[in-house]
Design an enzyme around this catalytic site. Structure first.
Site, short mmCIF file in Angstrom:
data_model
loop_
_atom_site.label_atom_id
_atom_site.label_comp_id
_atom_site.label_asym_id
_atom_site.label_seq_id
_atom_site.Cartn_x
_atom_site.Cartn_y
_atom_site.Cartn_z
N SER A 32 0.87 -1.36 -0.36
CA SER A 32 -0.22 0.05 0.03
C SER A 32 0.78 1.07 -0.22
CB SER A 32 -1.03 0.30 1.24
OG SER A 32 0.11 0.09 2.32
N GLY B 97 -2.20 -4.52 1.19
CA GLY B 97 -1.93 -5.92 1.66
C GLY B 97 -1.03 -6.50 1.69
N ASP C 145 -4.27 7.00 10.15
CA ASP C 145 -3.69 6.10 10.90
C ASP C 145 -2.54 5.56 10.85
OD1 ASP C 145 -2.24 5.62 8.31
OD2 ASP C 145 -3.42 4.02 7.85
N HIS D 117 0.84 5.79 6.75
CA HIS D 117 0.46 5.81 5.65
C HIS D 117 0.55 6.77 5.12
CE1 HIS D 117 -2.36 1.80 5.65
NE2 HIS D 117 -1.41 1.54 4.40
N ASN E 145 3.60 -5.59 5.79
CA ASN E 145 2.48 -6.32 6.04
C ASN E 145 3.19 -7.44 7.06
OD1 ASN E 145 1.05 -4.42 5.51
ND2 ASN E 145 0.84 -4.96 3.35
#
Length: 226
Positions: free
Chosen positions: A53, A90, A201, A204, A118
């Site tokens: 991402s 993801g 979040d 990002h 991730n």
């Protein structure tokens, strides 16, 4: 003078032939231009950003993500490179490995590998993550030995323990050294942990954050282009 009706078909045929002759050079010119444009496009080398991402530009427009900003830098130098954003939100190293062949149908001149974040956030074993990263690199090297590979280093917060996060950080340098690929020590240098440069979040980057990421990438990428 008015021609008899019986000559009309011959006159029509002559006009049609004359029209066709006039059209042919125009059609040939158009085909030549289209062919030249296609050759120019296919002649361009590609820079493939293969990641998750962060590469995809999660939460912002794709044209604001750092691969697109790298394209702007490349264009400003008049270099014949097309940047391909192969980021997928993801993505883990395992899923990246499983879709690698699809992106290796054509040779990338430069392959930037941005995966592993991730894995770290999910606590996947470092041995598994390292194996997948090495397999991705070897997969590119075996199919296209001349492709230049850049590995984007990543760091994670100590949620999984200080030892895990420290070994995670060191893993990228070890891989780069033993596979003879270039290394960006930390892709998110100066961005990670700064609330002004990240989305709510906290993971990002914002548009401004991506501009800084592009600046982190550029010193390692530029020498490979010139």
């Amino acid at each position: 003078m008015k021609l008899p009706f019986k000559y009309a078909p011959y006159v029509l045929a002559a006009l049609t032939l004359l029209y066709s002759c006039n059209q042919k050079p125009q059609e040939d010119k158009q085909e030549t231009q289209e062919s030249a444009a296609l050759e120019e496009k296919t002649a361009k080398k590609t820079i493939l950003f293969f990641g998750n991402s962060l590469t995809a530009g999660y939460g912002i427009e794709e044209e604001e993500a750092f691969p697109a900003l790298i394209q702007e830098k490349v264009d400003s130098l008049g270099l014949d490179y097309d940047v391909i954003n192969a980021g997928l939100s993801g993505e883990t190293t395992a899923s990246g490995l499983s879709r690698l062949d699809w992106f290796l149908e054509e040779k990338p001149e430069i392959f930037i590998l941005e995966l592993g974040g991730n894995d770290g956030l999910r606590g996947i074993s470092l041995a598994e993550t390292e194996k997948n990263l090495r397999n991705i690199i070897s997969g590119v090297q075996e199919k296209f030995p001349e492709t230049k590979i850049v590995l984007a280093g990543m760091q994670i917060p100590p949620n999984m323990g200080q030892e895990y996060s420290e070994n995670f950080r060191k893993m990228y340098a070890d891989i780069a050294q033993t596979t003879s690929v270039s290394l960006i020590p930390f892709l998110l240098e100066g961005v990670a942990g700064d609330p002004d440069l990240n989305l709510p979040d906290g993971i990002h980057p914002t548009e401004e954050g991506h501009r800084m990421v592009a600046e982190n990438v550029w010193p390692y990428l530029k020498p490979l282009l010139l």
